[in-house]
Design an enzyme around this catalytic site. Sequence first.
Site, short mmCIF file in Angstrom:
data_model
loop_
_atom_site.label_atom_id
_atom_site.label_comp_id
_atom_site.label_asym_id
_atom_site.label_seq_id
_atom_site.Cartn_x
_atom_site.Cartn_y
_atom_site.Cartn_z
CG ASP A 32 2.14 -1.97 19.32
OD1 ASP A 32 1.17 -1.51 18.69
OD2 ASP A 32 2.03 -2.82 20.22
CG ASP B 136 -4.48 -4.75 3.56
OD1 ASP B 136 -5.70 -5.05 3.52
OD2 ASP B 136 -3.62 -5.35 2.89
CD1 TRP C 220 -2.33 -1.81 -0.02
CD2 TRP C 220 -3.42 -0.77 1.63
NE1 TRP C 220 -3.58 -2.34 0.04
CE2 TRP C 220 -4.28 -1.72 1.04
CE3 TRP C 220 -3.88 0.00 2.69
CZ2 TRP C 220 -5.59 -1.92 1.49
CZ3 TRP C 220 -5.18 -0.19 3.14
CH2 TRP C 220 -6.03 -1.14 2.55
CE LYS D 297 -6.86 -7.44 5.51
NZ LYS D 297 -5.86 -8.19 4.69
#
Length: 212
Positions: free
Chosen positions: A102, A127, A68, A167
């Site tokens: 993270d 995603d 992406w 997603k």
Amino acid sequence: MATCRRRRRGCNSQARRSRHESDPFVRRARAEGWRSRAALKLEAIDQRDGLFRPGQVVVDLGAAPGGWSQLVAPKVGSAGRVVAIDLLEMDPLPGVTFLHADFSTDEGLRAVERALEGRPVDIVLSDMAPNLTGHNAVDQPAAMGLAELAADFAGQFLHKNGDFLVKVFHGEGFDAFRGDLTRRFSRVLSRKPDASRSGSREVYLLARGPTV
């Protein structure tokens, strides 16, 4: 000699690899030089909804291997900025700032803030998917948990006209998650690009214009 009936797990794995290798979108992604077939999914959504413009600031959550970000960087150009973040390592990409961190931790958020240098975020992309176990009772909550983390990040960083593309998977928690996005954004659209496998429960939700 062991048969597939005796080694069902191994044969299922072989079947998945075979389907992957024969997938026309996998072959097309390789031929066009994309890091993953996911780039073709995002390209289809962009063509339909006009997500990306020069100068935009985009954050790509769970970015590795980088399909992406690879697609987005030339679309936003040198005046824009792409910040990609993942716990996994990712090979460098031109025009992309990669953070090995993270994003759900305070340290990760501070790293994102430093990379943005005060610029407002136009688009947050996610995603992400969990490491699948094959057990829906485990996989579905894990997938929805990642989507919720991404939505919280988008709520914190997006400006008032921003977009959030995430997603998700149909199943337990999907309707509640979509309902939450509907309360937090002006519009929520469902997208399933052709590059998504027809039998997959995968769907992308495009939430536009935060309202809270």
